[in-house]
Design a protein around this motif. Structure first.
Motif, PDB file in Angstrom:
ATOM      1  N   TRP A  14      38.241  54.446  -6.143  1.00  0.00           N
ATOM      2  CA  TRP A  14      38.100  53.773  -7.426  1.00  0.00           C
ATOM      3  C   TRP A  14      36.632  53.584  -7.745  1.00  0.00           C
ATOM      4  CZ3 TRP A  14      41.906  49.075  -6.863  1.00  0.00           C
ATOM      5  CH2 TRP A  14      43.217  49.546  -6.936  1.00  0.00           C
ATOM      6  N   SER A  15      36.307  53.672  -9.015  1.00  0.00           N
ATOM      7  CA  SER A  15      34.954  53.308  -9.423  1.00  0.00           C
ATOM      8  C   SER A  15      34.819  51.799  -9.200  1.00  0.00           C
ATOM      9  CB  SER A  15      34.732  53.638 -10.896  1.00  0.00           C
ATOM     10  OG  SER A  15      35.474  52.761 -11.724  1.00  0.00           O
ATOM     11  N   THR A  16      33.606  51.329  -9.136  1.00  0.00           N
ATOM     12  CA  THR A  16      33.394  49.896  -8.958  1.00  0.00           C
ATOM     13  C   THR A  16      33.985  49.122 -10.126  1.00  0.00           C
ATOM     14  OG1 THR A  16      31.447  50.260  -7.586  1.00  0.00           O
ATOM     15  CG2 THR A  16      31.627  48.118  -8.652  1.00  0.00           C
ATOM     16  N   GLU A  17      33.849  49.650 -11.323  1.00  0.00           N
ATOM     17  CA  GLU A  17      34.423  49.000 -12.498  1.00  0.00           C
ATOM     18  C   GLU A  17      35.944  48.871 -12.359  1.00  0.00           C
ATOM     19  OE1 GLU A  17      34.779  49.678 -17.322  1.00  0.00           O
ATOM     20  OE2 GLU A  17      33.463  50.968 -16.159  1.00  0.00           O
ATOM     21  N   GLU A  18      36.597  49.956 -11.921  1.00  0.00           N
ATOM     22  CA  GLU A  18      38.052  49.921 -11.720  1.00  0.00           C
ATOM     23  C   GLU A  18      38.426  48.913 -10.632  1.00  0.00           C
ATOM     24  OE1 GLU A  18      39.335  54.516 -12.714  1.00  0.00           O
ATOM     25  OE2 GLU A  18      38.402  54.087 -10.781  1.00  0.00           O
ATOM     26  N   TYR A  19      37.636  48.857  -9.570  1.00  0.00           N
ATOM     27  CA  TYR A  19      37.930  47.944  -8.462  1.00  0.00           C
ATOM     28  C   TYR A  19      37.797  46.486  -8.904  1.00  0.00           C
ATOM     29  CZ  TYR A  19      38.139  46.112  -3.714  1.00  0.00           C
ATOM     30  OH  TYR A  19      38.504  45.427  -2.584  1.00  0.00           O
ATOM     31  N   ILE A  20      36.762  46.186  -9.680  1.00  0.00           N
ATOM     32  CA  ILE A  20      36.586  44.820 -10.188  1.00  0.00           C
ATOM     33  C   ILE A  20      37.769  44.449 -11.082  1.00  0.00           C
ATOM     34  CG2 ILE A  20      35.188  43.370 -11.719  1.00  0.00           C
ATOM     35  CD1 ILE A  20      32.717  44.933 -10.634  1.00  0.00           C
ATOM     36  N   THR A  21      38.183  45.365 -11.937  1.00  0.00           N
ATOM     37  CA  THR A  21      39.335  45.126 -12.815  1.00  0.00           C
ATOM     38  C   THR A  21      40.592  44.874 -11.992  1.00  0.00           C
ATOM     39  OG1 THR A  21      38.356  46.460 -14.564  1.00  0.00           O
ATOM     40  CG2 THR A  21      40.738  46.106 -14.684  1.00  0.00           C
ATOM     41  N   TYR A  22      40.781  45.661 -10.936  1.00  0.00           N
ATOM     42  CA  TYR A  22      41.919  45.478 -10.035  1.00  0.00           C
ATOM     43  C   TYR A  22      41.893  44.086  -9.404  1.00  0.00           C
ATOM     44  CZ  TYR A  22      44.498  45.772  -5.631  1.00  0.00           C
ATOM     45  OH  TYR A  22      45.323  45.512  -4.561  1.00  0.00           O
ATOM     46  N   LEU A  23      40.729  43.672  -8.902  1.00  0.00           N
ATOM     47  CA  LEU A  23      40.620  42.357  -8.261  1.00  0.00           C
ATOM     48  C   LEU A  23      40.848  41.230  -9.264  1.00  0.00           C
ATOM     49  CD1 LEU A  23      37.585  42.939  -5.869  1.00  0.00           C
ATOM     50  CD2 LEU A  23      39.996  42.693  -5.235  1.00  0.00           C
ATOM     51  N   GLU A  24      40.356  41.396 -10.482  1.00  0.00           N
ATOM     52  CA  GLU A  24      40.592  40.388 -11.510  1.00  0.00           C
ATOM     53  C   GLU A  24      42.088  40.270 -11.796  1.00  0.00           C
ATOM     54  OE1 GLU A  24      36.414  40.230 -13.949  1.00  0.00           O
ATOM     55  OE2 GLU A  24      37.856  41.788 -14.535  1.00  0.00           O
ATOM     56  N   GLY A  25      42.793  41.389 -11.753  1.00  0.00           N
ATOM     57  CA  GLY A  25      44.239  41.382 -11.931  1.00  0.00           C
ATOM     58  C   GLY A  25      44.966  40.657 -10.809  1.00  0.00           C
ATOM     59  N   LYS A  26      44.317  40.587  -9.651  1.00  0.00           N
ATOM     60  CA  LYS A  26      44.877  39.878  -8.493  1.00  0.00           C
ATOM     61  C   LYS A  26      44.472  38.404  -8.469  1.00  0.00           C
ATOM     62  CE  LYS A  26      46.974  43.232  -6.346  1.00  0.00           C
ATOM     63  NZ  LYS A  26      48.406  43.172  -6.088  1.00  0.00           N
ATOM     64  N   GLY A  27      43.699  37.974  -9.491  1.00  0.00           N
ATOM     65  CA  GLY A  27      43.361  36.556  -9.589  1.00  0.00           C
ATOM     66  C   GLY A  27      41.923  36.184  -9.268  1.00  0.00           C
ATOM     67  N   PHE A  28      41.113  37.139  -8.835  1.00  0.00           N
ATOM     68  CA  PHE A  28      39.700  36.852  -8.590  1.00  0.00           C
ATOM     69  C   PHE A  28      38.977  36.823  -9.928  1.00  0.00           C
ATOM     70  CE2 PHE A  28      41.052  38.615  -4.550  1.00  0.00           C
ATOM     71  CZ  PHE A  28      40.509  37.704  -3.656  1.00  0.00           C
ATOM     72  N   SER A  29      38.055  35.901 -10.063  1.00  0.00           N
ATOM     73  CA  SER A  29      37.310  35.781 -11.308  1.00  0.00           C
ATOM     74  C   SER A  29      35.848  36.133 -11.056  1.00  0.00           C
ATOM     75  CB  SER A  29      37.425  34.346 -11.827  1.00  0.00           C
ATOM     76  OG  SER A  29      36.681  34.193 -13.003  1.00  0.00           O
ATOM     77  N   PHE A  30      35.352  37.098 -11.794  1.00  0.00           N
ATOM     78  CA  PHE A  30      33.958  37.521 -11.674  1.00  0.00           C
ATOM     79  C   PHE A  30      33.256  37.202 -12.984  1.00  0.00           C
ATOM     80  CE2 PHE A  30      36.206  40.275  -8.720  1.00  0.00           C
ATOM     81  CZ  PHE A  30      35.402  40.223  -7.603  1.00  0.00           C
ATOM     82  N   GLY A  31      32.277  36.307 -12.929  1.00  0.00           N
ATOM     83  CA  GLY A  31      31.491  36.014 -14.113  1.00  0.00           C
ATOM     84  C   GLY A  31      30.428  37.079 -14.312  1.00  0.00           C
ATOM     85  N   GLU A  32      29.733  36.989 -15.430  1.00  0.00           N
ATOM     86  CA  GLU A  32      28.688  37.970 -15.724  1.00  0.00           C
ATOM     87  C   GLU A  32      27.614  37.998 -14.649  1.00  0.00           C
ATOM     88  OE1 GLU A  32      26.987  38.115 -19.649  1.00  0.00           O
ATOM     89  OE2 GLU A  32      28.891  37.472 -20.526  1.00  0.00           O
ATOM     90  N   ASP A  33      27.259  36.828 -14.113  1.00  0.00           N
ATOM     91  CA  ASP A  33      26.227  36.783 -13.070  1.00  0.00           C
ATOM     92  C   ASP A  33      26.691  37.501 -11.801  1.00  0.00           C
ATOM     93  OD1 ASP A  33      28.117  34.718 -12.723  1.00  0.00           O
ATOM     94  OD2 ASP A  33      26.704  33.463 -11.620  1.00  0.00           O
TER      95      ASP A  33
END
Length: 100
Positions: A14-33
């Motif tokens: 997965w691209s990093t962007e796809e992986y972050i999206t996947y993790l956000e779907g699992k409930g992890f929250s990533f802010g802009e920082d």
């Protein structure tokens, strides 16, 4: 459409962007920082998406949250030690006493 990238053993990476999206779907929250730290570390170390994703996962497992400075340090250490697979990274983390 984005080109598929395959890694070791022919597995889809997965691209990093796809992986972050996947993790956000699992409930992890990533802010802009946090996302800024992720991409800063990637550019700083010239790491592949695969290694960046591994460093994100290990950071979450070890810190129980996303810690940007820990992530950048871990990614830099993995890169300097020529560690490129999840298996090698987890072994390295255990040897360094990162897992409690």
């Amino acid at each position: 459409m984005k080109e598929k990238v395959y890694g070791e053993g022919g597995r889809l990476v997965w691209s990093t962007e796809e992986y972050i999206t996947y993790l956000e779907g699992k409930g992890f929250s990533f802010g802009e920082d946090m996302i800024g730290f992720i991409y800063f570390g990637k550019q700083y170390t010239k790491a592949s998406d695969s290694l960046v994703n591994i460093a994100i996962e290990l950071t979450l497992k070890v810190q129980k949250k996303f810690d940007g400075s820990f992530y950048v340090s871990l990614l830099e250490t993995l890169t300097k030690n020529h560690i490129f697979t999840k298996r090698e990274a987890e072994k390295f983390a255990r040897e360094q006493g990162l897992f409690q």
